[in-house]
Write a protein that holds these residues in place. Structure first.
Motif, mmCIF file in Angstrom:
data_model
loop_
_atom_site.group_PDB
_atom_site.id
_atom_site.type_symbol
_atom_site.label_atom_id
_atom_site.label_comp_id
_atom_site.label_asym_id
_atom_site.label_seq_id
_atom_site.Cartn_x
_atom_site.Cartn_y
_atom_site.Cartn_z
ATOM 1 N N ASN A 1 0.756 -1.005 0.094
ATOM 2 C CA ASN A 1 0.072 0.089 0.078
ATOM 3 C C ASN A 1 0.755 0.963 0.197
ATOM 4 O OD1 ASN A 1 -2.548 -1.313 -0.103
ATOM 5 N ND2 ASN A 1 -1.458 -1.936 2.474
ATOM 6 N N TYR A 2 0.549 2.019 -0.880
ATOM 7 C CA TYR A 2 1.606 3.084 -1.030
ATOM 8 C C TYR A 2 0.593 4.541 -1.236
ATOM 9 C CZ TYR A 2 0.397 3.293 -6.010
ATOM 10 O OH TYR A 2 0.001 2.944 -7.237
ATOM 11 N N HIS A 3 0.697 5.814 -1.025
ATOM 12 C CA HIS A 3 0.424 6.796 -1.271
ATOM 13 C C HIS A 3 0.452 7.847 -2.445
ATOM 14 C CE1 HIS A 3 -0.181 7.768 3.174
ATOM 15 N NE2 HIS A 3 1.221 7.667 3.608
ATOM 16 N N ASN A 4 -1.008 7.145 -3.125
ATOM 17 C CA ASN A 4 -1.277 7.894 -4.476
ATOM 18 C C ASN A 4 -1.400 9.707 -4.707
ATOM 19 O OD1 ASN A 4 -3.262 7.683 -3.596
ATOM 20 N ND2 ASN A 4 -4.306 6.924 -5.174
ATOM 21 N N SER A 5 -1.120 9.945 -4.193
ATOM 22 C CA SER A 5 -1.083 11.608 -4.000
ATOM 23 C C SER A 5 0.252 11.559 -3.490
ATOM 24 C CB SER A 5 -2.071 12.086 -2.715
ATOM 25 O OG SER A 5 -1.735 11.484 -1.464
ATOM 26 N N ARG A 6 1.118 10.661 -3.454
ATOM 27 C CA ARG A 6 2.450 11.242 -2.966
ATOM 28 C C ARG A 6 3.485 10.285 -4.295
ATOM 29 N NH1 ARG A 6 1.817 11.468 3.134
ATOM 30 N NH2 ARG A 6 0.630 13.238 3.619
ATOM 31 N N LEU A 7 3.400 9.139 -4.627
ATOM 32 C CA LEU A 7 4.165 8.445 -5.224
ATOM 33 C C LEU A 7 3.700 8.166 -6.728
ATOM 34 C CD1 LEU A 7 5.083 5.553 -2.899
ATOM 35 C CD2 LEU A 7 6.721 8.059 -4.286
ATOM 36 N N ILE A 8 4.008 7.639 -7.639
ATOM 37 C CA ILE A 8 3.557 7.810 -8.879
ATOM 38 C C ILE A 8 4.509 6.575 -9.497
ATOM 39 C CG2 ILE A 8 2.437 8.893 -11.160
ATOM 40 C CD1 ILE A 8 2.849 11.611 -10.392
ATOM 41 N N TYR A 9 3.342 5.287 -9.336
ATOM 42 C CA TYR A 9 3.787 4.043 -9.532
ATOM 43 C C TYR A 9 3.938 4.179 -11.678
ATOM 44 C CZ TYR A 9 4.266 -0.850 -10.755
ATOM 45 O OH TYR A 9 4.242 -2.064 -11.169
ATOM 46 N N ASP A 10 5.300 3.981 -11.346
ATOM 47 C CA ASP A 10 5.784 3.794 -12.887
ATOM 48 C C ASP A 10 6.001 1.962 -13.145
ATOM 49 O OD1 ASP A 10 6.683 6.432 -13.412
ATOM 50 O OD2 ASP A 10 8.511 5.690 -12.229
#
Length: 167
Positions: A41-50
């Motif tokens: 689980n990650y913060h999608n407002s802070r990290l953009i998955y590549d």
């Protein structure tokens, strides 16, 4: 049955606009074969998955998931999830990533947290207010006073000073 999962950011600094790789290591630390499900689980407002080094990883917006194949006791595996830090994040805030591995009753969790670091340069420039074309032709200079101070929490890597002169 027992599983172990560990997450690590490769000691990478979380900088706005830069790549942020996350290393995920998991292991069947039990005594029977297991087919773990890995969830990050990650913060999608802070990290953009590549992308991921494991092509079976799926992205569900703020969750990465991997249904790993059967692992024998003692078997280890890993993959790298590549993110980019969003340019709108706040310096000094943090990125928290949680990791879970489950297979039947076997469950393992891990959490990592990184501070968002960046330079911040509230610079200003003062210059000779105006020179006439005759003054420029006569060789008069524009005198500059540039005040530069990095008030952020990280190194300023590329410092550029530019000015646009009108005709």
């Amino acid at each position: 049955d027992s599983l172990t999962i560990k997450g690590n950011q490769f000691y990478t600094v979380a900088r706005p606009g830069y790549q942020y790789p996350v290393y995920v290591h998991y292991e069947n630390s039990g005594t029977t074969n297991l087919s773990p499900q890995i969830v990050i689980n990650y913060h999608n407002s802070r990290l953009i998955y590549d992308s991921s080094s494991n092509l079976s990883v799926t992205n569900n917006g703020s969750t990465l998931q991997l249904n790993a194949p059967s692992m024998v006791p003692g078997e280890q595996a890993f993959f790298i999830a590549y993110f980019r830090v969003n340019t709108s994040v706040v310096i000094g805030d943090s990125i928290t990533t949680t990791f879970a591995a489950t297979a039947g009753s076997a469950v393992s969790y891990d959490t990592t947290k990184s501070e968002i670091r960046s330079s911040f340069d509230p610079n200003d420039k003062l210059a000779t207010p105006t020179l006439s074309p005759a003054q420029v032709s006569a060789g008069r200079f524009i005198n500059y006073k540039i005040r530069f101070q990095n008030t952020g929490n990280d190194t300023a890597f590329n410092v550029v000073i530019s000015d646009t002169l009108n005709n």
